[in-house]
Design a protein around this motif. Sequence first.
Motif, PDB file in Angstrom:
ATOM      1  N   LEU A  55      -3.464  -4.878  15.678  1.00 24.32           N
ATOM      2  CA  LEU A  55      -2.757  -4.088  16.806  1.00 24.32           C
ATOM      3  C   LEU A  55      -3.540  -3.655  18.006  1.00 24.32           C
ATOM      4  N   ALA A  56      -4.801  -3.081  17.750  1.00 24.52           N
ATOM      5  CA  ALA A  56      -5.548  -2.802  18.881  1.00 24.52           C
ATOM      6  C   ALA A  56      -5.866  -4.036  19.690  1.00 24.52           C
TER       7      ALA A  56
ATOM      8  N   GLN B 162       4.080 -14.083  20.055  1.00 24.31           N
ATOM      9  CA  GLN B 162       2.919 -14.957  19.663  1.00 24.31           C
ATOM     10  C   GLN B 162       1.538 -14.486  19.965  1.00 24.31           C
ATOM     11  N   LEU B 163       1.475 -13.447  20.872  1.00 21.63           N
ATOM     12  CA  LEU B 163       0.192 -12.777  21.032  1.00 21.63           C
ATOM     13  C   LEU B 163      -0.402 -12.200  19.711  1.00 21.63           C
ATOM     14  N   ILE B 164       0.469 -11.374  18.898  1.00 21.99           N
ATOM     15  CA  ILE B 164       0.089 -10.928  17.663  1.00 21.99           C
ATOM     16  C   ILE B 164      -0.415 -11.836  16.565  1.00 21.99           C
TER      17      ILE B 164
ATOM     18  N   ALA C  20      -6.867  -3.047   7.808  1.00 24.55           N
ATOM     19  CA  ALA C  20      -7.212  -4.298   9.149  1.00 24.55           C
ATOM     20  C   ALA C  20      -5.989  -4.304  10.092  1.00 24.55           C
ATOM     21  N   VAL C  21      -4.734  -4.070   9.596  1.00 22.92           N
ATOM     22  CA  VAL C  21      -3.655  -4.077  10.620  1.00 22.92           C
ATOM     23  C   VAL C  21      -3.893  -3.323  11.965  1.00 22.92           C
TER      24      VAL C  21
ATOM     25  N   GLU D 145     -10.106  -8.626  11.748  1.00 26.53           N
ATOM     26  CA  GLU D 145      -8.609  -8.461  11.988  1.00 26.53           C
ATOM     27  C   GLU D 145      -8.161  -8.566  10.621  1.00 26.53           C
ATOM     28  N   LEU D 146      -6.710  -8.568  10.721  1.00 24.54           N
ATOM     29  CA  LEU D 146      -5.837  -8.856   9.438  1.00 24.54           C
ATOM     30  C   LEU D 146      -6.220 -10.227   8.666  1.00 24.54           C
ATOM     31  N   THR D 147      -6.230 -11.340   9.318  1.00 25.03           N
ATOM     32  CA  THR D 147      -6.381 -12.513   8.781  1.00 25.03           C
ATOM     33  C   THR D 147      -8.134 -12.617   8.234  1.00 25.03           C
TER      34      THR D 147
END
Length: 218
Positions: free
Chosen positions: A21-22, A153-155, A16-17, A168-170
């Motif tokens: 990133l995308a 911060q955006l990531i 999911a990383v 996504e990751l979360t």
Amino acid sequence: MIRPFGINEFWFIVMAVQWTLALSAVAFAGGALGGLAVALARVSPIAPLRYAALGFIRLFQGTPLLMQLFLVFFGLNIFGSGINPWLAAAIALTLHASAFLGEIWRGCIEAVPRGQTEAAWALGLRYYDRMKSIVLPQAAKIAVAPTVGFLVQLIKGTSLASIIGFVELTRAGQIINNATFDPFTVFGLVAVLYFILCWPLSILARRMETRFAVATRR
């Protein structure tokens, strides 16, 4: 049925990383274009452009990112424009990044010594040529460190896209936790992955800030 946390669950979260990133890349690229337009509008000699850019910045800096995600996702659906979570998250984060980068870069443009602009004006350079050849190249050096810092911060901000269903990751961590009921392992792994993504960028931002500060004092 509760299942144990295993290799398949581990790889589901790790894979999911790529979506984190995308989404970060799309939002940062769109935000860079929008931010440049906002920054130039903020320092424009045309008053209506300055006020419009200022209103845009205050709107997106003065409201939570989570609310902006809700407004884009649910707002467009209310008006009958079906929108998927990926597109909604990309639009909301792009607008968010445009406002913050615009204000960051506005400060960097104004940090360029005024004498540089006055000298260019005395040489008869037009506004476009002054910005392109004199002001923006110098402002870009000042802007590198805070821009990288904002990217960090955006990531981390992409984690809020999980609220509207974007995996996504979360969100991947939430899905696996619901299946395994092992929050310490699942969200510990999620935290480690965010750290791996963000820590190198944080170090890079500090080093760039120090480097350009030294160069300015010389």
